[in-house]
Design a protein around this motif. Structure first.
Motif, PDB file in Angstrom:
ATOM      1  N   THR A  45      65.066 -11.660   7.711  1.00  0.00           N
ATOM      2  CA  THR A  45      65.786 -10.412   7.521  1.00  0.00           C
ATOM      3  C   THR A  45      65.171  -9.329   8.386  1.00  0.00           C
ATOM      4  O   THR A  45      64.069  -9.490   8.926  1.00  0.00           O
ATOM      5  CB  THR A  45      65.780  -9.975   6.040  1.00  0.00           C
ATOM      6  OG1 THR A  45      66.720  -8.902   5.875  1.00  0.00           O
ATOM      7  CG2 THR A  45      64.397  -9.514   5.584  1.00  0.00           C
ATOM      8  N   THR A  99      63.091  -3.941   5.408  1.00  0.00           N
ATOM      9  CA  THR A  99      61.852  -4.497   4.856  1.00  0.00           C
ATOM     10  C   THR A  99      60.687  -4.085   5.744  1.00  0.00           C
ATOM     11  O   THR A  99      60.879  -3.528   6.827  1.00  0.00           O
ATOM     12  CB  THR A  99      61.893  -6.039   4.750  1.00  0.00           C
ATOM     13  OG1 THR A  99      62.058  -6.596   6.062  1.00  0.00           O
ATOM     14  CG2 THR A  99      63.023  -6.493   3.843  1.00  0.00           C
ATOM     15  N   ALA A 110      60.723 -11.293   0.922  1.00  0.00           N
ATOM     16  CA  ALA A 110      61.812 -10.400   0.521  1.00  0.00           C
ATOM     17  C   ALA A 110      62.795 -11.160  -0.369  1.00  0.00           C
ATOM     18  O   ALA A 110      63.257 -12.247  -0.005  1.00  0.00           O
ATOM     19  CB  ALA A 110      62.525  -9.847   1.745  1.00  0.00           C
ATOM     20  N   LYS A 170      66.379 -11.178  -1.727  1.00  0.00           N
ATOM     21  CA  LYS A 170      67.639 -10.572  -1.298  1.00  0.00           C
ATOM     22  C   LYS A 170      68.486 -10.143  -2.494  1.00  0.00           C
ATOM     23  O   LYS A 170      68.710 -10.926  -3.419  1.00  0.00           O
ATOM     24  CB  LYS A 170      68.434 -11.554  -0.433  1.00  0.00           C
ATOM     25  CG  LYS A 170      69.721 -10.952   0.150  1.00  0.00           C
ATOM     26  CD  LYS A 170      70.544 -11.995   0.891  1.00  0.00           C
ATOM     27  CE  LYS A 170      69.888 -12.486   2.160  1.00  0.00           C
ATOM     28  NZ  LYS A 170      69.878 -11.442   3.213  1.00  0.00           N
ATOM     29  N   HIS A 210      55.832  -9.378  -2.928  1.00  0.00           N
ATOM     30  CA  HIS A 210      57.263  -9.450  -2.673  1.00  0.00           C
ATOM     31  C   HIS A 210      57.843  -8.052  -2.558  1.00  0.00           C
ATOM     32  O   HIS A 210      57.240  -7.070  -2.966  1.00  0.00           O
ATOM     33  CB  HIS A 210      57.978 -10.227  -3.786  1.00  0.00           C
ATOM     34  CG  HIS A 210      57.849  -9.608  -5.143  1.00  0.00           C
ATOM     35  ND1 HIS A 210      56.674  -9.648  -5.873  1.00  0.00           N
ATOM     36  CD2 HIS A 210      58.737  -8.911  -5.908  1.00  0.00           C
ATOM     37  CE1 HIS A 210      56.844  -9.021  -7.023  1.00  0.00           C
ATOM     38  NE2 HIS A 210      58.082  -8.555  -7.071  1.00  0.00           N
ATOM     39  N   GLN A 211      59.020  -7.988  -1.967  1.00  0.00           N
ATOM     40  CA  GLN A 211      59.758  -6.741  -1.812  1.00  0.00           C
ATOM     41  C   GLN A 211      61.240  -7.055  -1.964  1.00  0.00           C
ATOM     42  O   GLN A 211      61.641  -8.219  -1.942  1.00  0.00           O
ATOM     43  CB  GLN A 211      59.463  -6.106  -0.450  1.00  0.00           C
ATOM     44  CG  GLN A 211      59.703  -7.020   0.737  1.00  0.00           C
ATOM     45  CD  GLN A 211      59.154  -6.452   2.040  1.00  0.00           C
ATOM     46  OE1 GLN A 211      59.440  -5.325   2.415  1.00  0.00           O
ATOM     47  NE2 GLN A 211      58.337  -7.257   2.744  1.00  0.00           N
ATOM     48  N   GLU A 267      65.277  -6.694  -0.822  1.00  0.00           N
ATOM     49  CA  GLU A 267      66.039  -6.595   0.423  1.00  0.00           C
ATOM     50  C   GLU A 267      67.489  -6.216   0.150  1.00  0.00           C
ATOM     51  O   GLU A 267      68.192  -6.924  -0.567  1.00  0.00           O
ATOM     52  CB  GLU A 267      66.005  -7.943   1.164  1.00  0.00           C
ATOM     53  CG  GLU A 267      66.885  -7.983   2.402  1.00  0.00           C
ATOM     54  CD  GLU A 267      67.268  -9.393   2.807  1.00  0.00           C
ATOM     55  OE1 GLU A 267      68.095  -9.525   3.727  1.00  0.00           O
ATOM     56  OE2 GLU A 267      66.748 -10.356   2.198  1.00  0.00           O
ATOM     57  N   PRO A 294      60.626 -11.203   6.294  1.00  0.00           N
ATOM     58  CA  PRO A 294      60.794 -10.000   7.111  1.00  0.00           C
ATOM     59  C   PRO A 294      60.394 -10.271   8.563  1.00  0.00           C
ATOM     60  O   PRO A 294      59.328 -10.837   8.824  1.00  0.00           O
ATOM     61  CB  PRO A 294      59.846  -8.989   6.455  1.00  0.00           C
ATOM     62  CG  PRO A 294      59.713  -9.475   5.035  1.00  0.00           C
ATOM     63  CD  PRO A 294      59.734 -10.969   5.139  1.00  0.00           C
ATOM     64  N   ASP A 301      53.346 -12.853   4.928  1.00  0.00           N
ATOM     65  CA  ASP A 301      54.710 -12.890   4.407  1.00  0.00           C
ATOM     66  C   ASP A 301      55.265 -14.315   4.433  1.00  0.00           C
ATOM     67  O   ASP A 301      55.995 -14.729   3.527  1.00  0.00           O
ATOM     68  CB  ASP A 301      55.620 -11.977   5.231  1.00  0.00           C
ATOM     69  CG  ASP A 301      55.262 -10.503   5.098  1.00  0.00           C
ATOM     70  OD1 ASP A 301      54.533 -10.146   4.153  1.00  0.00           O
ATOM     71  OD2 ASP A 301      55.706  -9.712   5.956  1.00  0.00           O
TER      72      ASP A 301
END
Length: 352
Positions: A233, A248, A255, A257, A284-285, A287, A314, A329
């Motif tokens: 992403t 991101t 990420a 989603k 984690h994050q 998206e 990312p 990541d």
């Protein structure tokens, strides 16, 4: 620097060629690796590869994991009288990045080195300087006479970018991280998942870059109870890009989603992905991708409504020859996918 994963395999995957519809070389690598990591491997008429690990507790409940094999590239559409090649794009290129790049032409009798021509700025008019680049304006120079080029190259031959994959600080950079870095993450998870409760089908798909075609067809044949796709992403966390458009950030973890332009992931699936990441302490994050599609959409409604989720790596500089992802990541993506599959029992209710 060193990474907590098998960098040599990632490098092999990214440096191996495979444009949409002609994924043969990278498919051979994937088949080799899946044969070592799964119970059985099969391919279909489009070239998708499926490696299956049978469930120990509930083999009838199936989870599909998908990552695409194809990279953006070109097909030769014309050979000029002067021996230059004109190209048709296979996938979405930003033509600005193509000037003066090295390429490899995959001809019938072997690969040929070439360069994309670039006119020196000294001779450009003001109008030519301001003209937008386009793939239609690209020509490939093979450094050969026209007769030799005509003898060696045919319309329909394939062209890929020539680039090595190297470590860059805490990152990996090279061509085709989209989506070979996710193929790599899927293969790593396949090696780590031991005796899952449910059957897991690790799917390496084709023709994603030209419309999610392989995954859409595979969604009929595999017909999973749950599908999780892996793709890169946007990480535009670089100077000159507003924070709300960065999507991101490198180094902040895998990420999860929530949406892209092709899919809105199932809320109960992405919430459970988040819960697993939090329980396991995996960075984690979230998206939210404004545009761009992934194989996730290929499984969501192809064979009836299915719960779907997606994990993304990312990546900076997408659809160039210097795509760049952070090593931590990548490791977090492998960890999250492995943990999620290991915790799937077939008893989670994803209905809405």
């Amino acid at each position: 620097m060193g990474f907590d994963f098998e960098f040599d395999l990632l490098r092999e995957l990214t440096e191996t060629s495979g444009v949409p519809g002609y994924e043969d070389r990278v498919r051979d690598v994937v088949k080799r690796e899946l044969a070592e990591r799964t119970d059985e491997v099969r391919t279909d008429a489009m070239g998708n590869v499926v490696g299956t690990v049978h469930g120990a507790a509930d083999p009838d409940y199936e989870v599909a994991v998908a990552a695409h094999m194809d990279e953006i590239g070109f097909m030769v559409k014309h050979v000029t009288d002067g021996g230059f090649l004109k190209l048709d794009a296979l996938g979405g290129w930003d033509a600005r990045v193509l000037r003066a790049q090295r390429v490899r032409v995959h001809a019938e009798d072997g690969d040929l080195a070439g360069v994309i021509g670039s006119v020196p700025p000294h001779t450009l008019t003001e109008e030519e300087r301001e003209r937008d680049d386009s793939v239609d304006g690209v020509v490939v120079d093979l450094g050969m006479g026209s007769e030799d080029v005509e003898a060696a190259v045919s319309v329909g031959d394939l062209v890929t970018m020539e680039q090595s994959t190297v470590e860059l600080g805490d990152c990996v950079t090279g061509k085709a991280l989209d989506d070979r870095v996710c193929l790599f993450a899927m293969l790593e998870a396949a090696a780590r998942v031991e005796e899952p409760d449910v059957t897991v089908r690790f799917c390496a798909t084709v023709q994603e870059e030209v419309g999610l075609r392989g995954a859409t067809a595979l969604g009929v044949d595999v017909d999973p109870d749950l599908a999780v796709a892996l793709d890169v992403t946007v990480a535009s966390d670089v100077p000159g890009v507003d924070e709300d458009k960065q999507v991101t950030e490198l180094g902040e973890g895998a990420a999860i989603k929530l949406k892209d332009s092709s899919v809105i992931t199932t809320p109960k699936v992405h919430r459970r992905l988040r819960a697993v990441a939090e329980e396991e302490g995996i960075d984690h994050q979230l998206e939210v991708l404004p545009s761009g599609g992934t194989d996730t959409a290929g499984f969501q409604n192809t064979n009836g409504a299915k719960p779907v989720g997606a994990i993304s790596v990312p990546t900076r500089y997408l659809h160039t020859v210097t795509e760049t992802a952070n090593g931590d990541d990548i490791a977090a993506t492998v960890d999250l996918l492995t943990a999620f599959l290991g915790s799937e029992t077939g008893e989670h209710d994803y209905s809405l």
